[in-house]
Write an enzyme that holds these catalytic residues in place. Structure first.
Site, PDB file in Angstrom:
ATOM      1  N   GLN B 124       0.838  -1.198   0.000  1.00 45.12           N
ATOM      2  CA  GLN B 124       0.000   0.000   0.000  1.00 45.12           C
ATOM      3  C   GLN B 124       0.875   1.251   0.000  1.00 45.12           C
ATOM      4  O   GLN B 124       1.593   1.495   0.965  1.00 45.12           O
ATOM      5  CB  GLN B 124      -0.899  -0.027   1.241  1.00 45.12           C
ATOM      6  CG  GLN B 124      -1.654   1.266   1.481  1.00 45.12           C
ATOM      7  CD  GLN B 124      -2.730   1.107   2.548  1.00 45.12           C
ATOM      8  OE1 GLN B 124      -3.870   0.825   2.277  1.00 45.12           O
ATOM      9  NE2 GLN B 124      -2.325   1.284   3.794  1.00 45.12           N
ATOM     10  N   GLY B 125       0.849   2.033  -1.065  1.00 45.91           N
ATOM     11  CA  GLY B 125       1.719   3.203  -1.171  1.00 45.91           C
ATOM     12  C   GLY B 125       0.965   4.495  -0.894  1.00 45.91           C
ATOM     13  O   GLY B 125       0.556   5.183  -1.829  1.00 45.91           O
ATOM     14  N   SER B 159       4.258  -1.252   4.572  1.00 46.81           N
ATOM     15  CA  SER B 159       4.332  -2.545   5.255  1.00 46.81           C
ATOM     16  C   SER B 159       4.612  -3.664   4.268  1.00 46.81           C
ATOM     17  O   SER B 159       3.937  -3.778   3.243  1.00 46.81           O
ATOM     18  CB  SER B 159       3.007  -2.848   5.973  1.00 46.81           C
ATOM     19  OG  SER B 159       2.771  -1.894   6.969  1.00 46.81           O
ATOM     20  N   GLU B 242      -9.959  -0.251   5.940  1.00 44.65           N
ATOM     21  CA  GLU B 242      -8.774  -0.515   6.763  1.00 44.65           C
ATOM     22  C   GLU B 242      -9.085  -0.279   8.234  1.00 44.65           C
ATOM     23  O   GLU B 242      -8.739  -1.071   9.102  1.00 44.65           O
ATOM     24  CB  GLU B 242      -7.618   0.380   6.315  1.00 44.65           C
ATOM     25  CG  GLU B 242      -6.401   0.260   7.230  1.00 44.65           C
ATOM     26  CD  GLU B 242      -5.156   0.986   6.708  1.00 44.65           C
ATOM     27  OE1 GLU B 242      -5.180   1.477   5.568  1.00 44.65           O
ATOM     28  OE2 GLU B 242      -4.171   1.038   7.460  1.00 44.65           O
ATOM     29  N   SER B 381      -3.664   8.458  12.701  1.00 45.85           N
ATOM     30  CA  SER B 381      -3.422   8.414  14.150  1.00 45.85           C
ATOM     31  C   SER B 381      -4.717   8.632  14.930  1.00 45.85           C
ATOM     32  O   SER B 381      -5.715   9.124  14.390  1.00 45.85           O
ATOM     33  CB  SER B 381      -2.417   9.497  14.527  1.00 45.85           C
ATOM     34  OG  SER B 381      -3.019  10.773  14.357  1.00 45.85           O
TER      35      SER B 381
END
Lengths: 363, 396
Positions: B124-125, B159, B242, B381
């Site tokens: 995933q970019g 990741s 996600e 976050s």
């Protein structure tokens, strides 16, 4: 353990400045990244030359006569700069133990060597499966030898002498001093998460010089002094984590402005700052209580250690959060501070151990 | 049969399957919080695919079973509770649904099959050095050149890129548009000339995060998903998915079980920690939070089926789940410290011969604690999630 002759504030500041200067010369965060993070001979000699190890030793043995408050001030610099120098093992624990329990002869021969850094010692008081906070030592002393197992001994690889906690056949506490190359001593090294090396000592009838311990309470007092010194190191680590985080929050930009502009992060950083200051206050008071043999010093020690350990976790975890992904890298200093804080929290009594002791003192 | 009765029966079916088919070596690594290899993940995901479960949440026309989100969530978390590895979501949960929702027929035909079978490992970019919380600030450029885009830029925190074949990347195709409007969604072959990958060593010494560099990489224009300049919309669709699966309740249940194990196996003052009133109230407190999170998830997924915007529930579940996972692994560390664990680093360094004093799995617990700092950072976050809720739910 009364230290009438604490150094004056100016001398203490000078000492802290010396350690900071040495840290700049001999240390970088790169060294923490391992694979082994140890105090080199060169670094050890540099600290010795500046008289750092003489700090707490009585002047009659070549020391400066400083007290726990003075030792704690150096420990704070060690935490701030994340050093591996085994000041705690030598200038704090070995010096206090030998000074309190050594015979006149031993003191005369050994204390000057500790002061000038010509001997490097390690302290093996902790039994496996304990938090290293109290004076219960299962190792057995019989005849003139000690048998048993000691865990998480720091700097054992480089030390030439070990001080080992044990019991004699009558169940009385003793300290044994053993030599590095003694027959019957086997040492297993392992890497701690912060890349420092700890060791487990297995003693099979190892010949020891015995230091008598007439009152186990005296050992407890020295373990308590150690707890305060480690708490002080944690306070130093907190101060560094706060400074690094604050600097980062001023330069790291997102949404077109420094992240430090966001109120949610400002409040978190204020909480971190308060946590550091409150920990510093209780640690300084505990050190002073030990130096002046105040009657409530046990409570002061446990307040200091529990507070510093808990606040240290909060500060380091928050510092990572504010750094974001960067805080999770091995390259960033913050993670190394978290690891040091965690390890200090596991030595000389965890926060839970000290809270429990506090609970027993409630009336 | 009632809805909850059906789910309970399904949960049992998943548990039985996991019990009999999850390879023991993989289960053991997971239960001890050890590092898994690519082959471990792929082996298990292919077993699940054979069973027809790996993409069961996809529509039937693309090989799925039209499972509702709740069923998928129950499925994943039942697996995690029992020691299943993380089901790498990049293909089957992230890019797969983007392709079948926004892609052309040709793209569906080309990519969905190998993605479903896990023949392609996707990365995933999204994040870049200057586009973390502020993702819309991303600067990786894609310039149209005939039938290709020329991509130049720098992604970070990617990741498992070290194992990946393809990356789905957010790229800027129009630098003059407003930040969110100039972004496109592009599939890039990581074996293309000009791509380089640099691993990042993490706080727990694992190298699963990477930087991915693109130096004038030629990407066929056929690999653009949907419309140019609409990438932000697709990214948001994906991020909602996600965050929804980030409510790793099953993992929290597993870590709670492990905490109870540590408390039984660890003593202080000759007494197992689990007998101590202070510890009993602490685990009760954690259990309270865990059970509440399960109920919150059930409620949120029910609302989703009624057609609510998934983004809002997703933010709430992500915050709660991250804090709970961190609290449990923090408690594990406290328990082990109290029992005198000397923080041996053998999980960090498997070759180091270390005398054991701690219960089995103890050193993996430290790795999980350190790694677990990421839960409140990745995928947006906790601070960002709270901003989303404040604005979109509370109307502040």
């Amino acid at each position: 353990m009364k230290h009438e002759a604490n150094l004056d504030a100016e001398v203490r500041r000078l000492f802290a400045a010396t350690v900071e200067k040495l840290a700049k010369q001999h240390h970088s965060i790169e060294r923490c990244r391992g694979p082994r993070f140890e105090c080199s001979d060169e670094e050890w000699s540099a600290f010795a030359e500046q008289g750092v190890f003489a700090l707490g030793i009585d002047p009659e043995y070549g020391g400066l006569g400083g007290g726990i408050s003075d030792l704690a001030a150096v420990m704070r610099q060690i935490g701030y700069n994340l050093l591996a120098v085994p000041f705690f093992e030598n200038a704090v624990m070995a010096a206090l133990l030998v000074n309190r329990f050594g015979s006149a002869d031993l003191k005369e021969s050994l204390l000057p060597q500790i002061a000038e850094g010509s001997v490097r010692m390690a302290v093996a008081l902790r039994d496996p499966g304990t938090v290293g906070a109290d004076a219960n030592h299962r190792a057995q002393f019989a005849g003139d030898t000690i048998s048993g197992v000691k865990d998480q001994v720091m700097d054992a690889e480089n030390a030439s002498k070990f001080l080992v906690g044990a019991h004699d056949v009558d169940g009385k506490m003793v300290l044994g001093m053993i030599e590095r190359d003694s027959p019957g001593l086997s040492v297993q090294h392992y890497r701690l998460p912060d890349n420092r090396i700890a060791s487990r000592l297995t003693l099979d009838s190892v010949v020891a010089t015995i230091l008598a311990v007439p009152d186990p309470g005296d050992i407890q007092a020295i373990l308590d002094a150690g707890a305060v010194c480690l708490a002080s190191e944690t306070v130093g680590a907190m101060a560094a984590a706060n400074r690094i985080t604050l600097d980062y929050a001023k330069v790291r930009r997102q949404f077109g402005r420094p992240i430090g502009d966001f109120q949610v992060l400002q409040h978190r950083m204020v909480d971190m700052f308060i946590a550091e200051r409150r920990s510093r206050a209780v640690v300084d008071e505990a050190a002073a209580a030990l130096d002046n043999s105040l009657s409530d010093r046990t409570m002061a020690v446990s307040v200091a250690k529990a507070q510093a350990d808990k606040s240290g976790r909060f500060v380091a975890e928050s510092a990572i959060q504010i750094h974001g992904g960067m805080g999770l890298t091995d390259e960033c200093a913050i993670g190394h501070y978290l690891k040091r804080i965690l390890l200090n929290g596991s030595r000389h009594g965890t926060a839970a151990w000290h809270l429990n002791r506090l609970s027993l003192l409630q009336r | 049969m009632s809805r909850s009765g059906e789910l309970a029966e399904f949960r049992k079916e998943v548990a039985d399957f996991c019990e009999s088919r999850l390879p023991e070596d993989i289960r053991r690594k997971v239960l001890l919080n050890q590092h898994l290899e690519k082959g471990d993940f792929v082996r298990w995901m292919r077993i699940l695919h054979e069973k027809g479960w790996l993409i069961a949440h996809w529509p039937e026309e693309y090989g799925g079973k039209d499972w509702p989100r709740l069923k998928r969530w129950v499925f994943e978390n039942e697996l995690y509770r029992l020691g299943s590895p993380w089901l790498a979501p990049f293909g089957v949960t992230y890019v797969g649904p983007v392709i079948y929702t926004f892609g052309t027929e040709a793209q569906k035909k080309r990519w969905l099959g190998p993605t479903a079978r896990h023949d392609i490992w996707w990365a995933q970019g999204y994040s870049e050095p200057n586009a973390g919380s502020d993702l819309a600030n991303l600067q990786t450029r894609a310039v149209r050149d005939g039938d290709h885009y020329i991509v130049t830029g720098h992604k970070i925190w990617t990741s498992m890129a070290q194992w990946a074949d393809m990356i789905f990347a957010l790229v800027r195709t129009d630098p003059d548009a407003k930040p969110q409007h100039g972004i496109s969604f592009l599939l890039i072959d990581l074996k293309s000339p000009g791509v380089s990958i640099r691993p990042i060593k993490s706080i727990n010494l694992v190298e699963d995060l990477n930087e991915v560099f693109f130096d004038a990489v030629r990407v066929p224009a056929d690999n653009l998903i949907g419309e140019e300049g609409r990438g932000w919309t697709y990214a948001k669709f994906l991020l909602d998915n996600e965050r929804l699966i980030s409510a790793e309740v099953g993992k929290a249940q597993r870590l709670m079980e492990q905490l109870r194990f540590f408390l039984r196996e660890t003593s202080a003052g000759g007494r197992p920690l689990i007998e101590m009133p202070s510890w009993r109230s602490r685990i009760a407190e954690l259990d309270l939070r865990l059970r509440s999170l399960v109920s919150l998830c059930n409620a949120m997924f029910a609302e989703l089926e009624a057609g609510d915007d998934p983004g809002l529930s997703a933010s709430m579940l992500k915050i709660e789940s991250a804090e709970l996972l961190q609290a449990i692994s923090g408690a594990q560390i406290d328990a082990l410290s109290e029992g005198g664990l000397s923080y041996q680093a053998e999980a960090l360094d498997p070759d180091s011969p270390v005398p054991h004093v701690a219960p089995e799995g103890a050193s993996g617990a430290l790795g999980e604690y350190l790694h677990g700092r990421v839960y409140s950072i990745w995928g947006g976050s906790s601070e960002i999630q709270k901003n989303i809720i404040a604005k979109a739910v509370l109307g502040l």
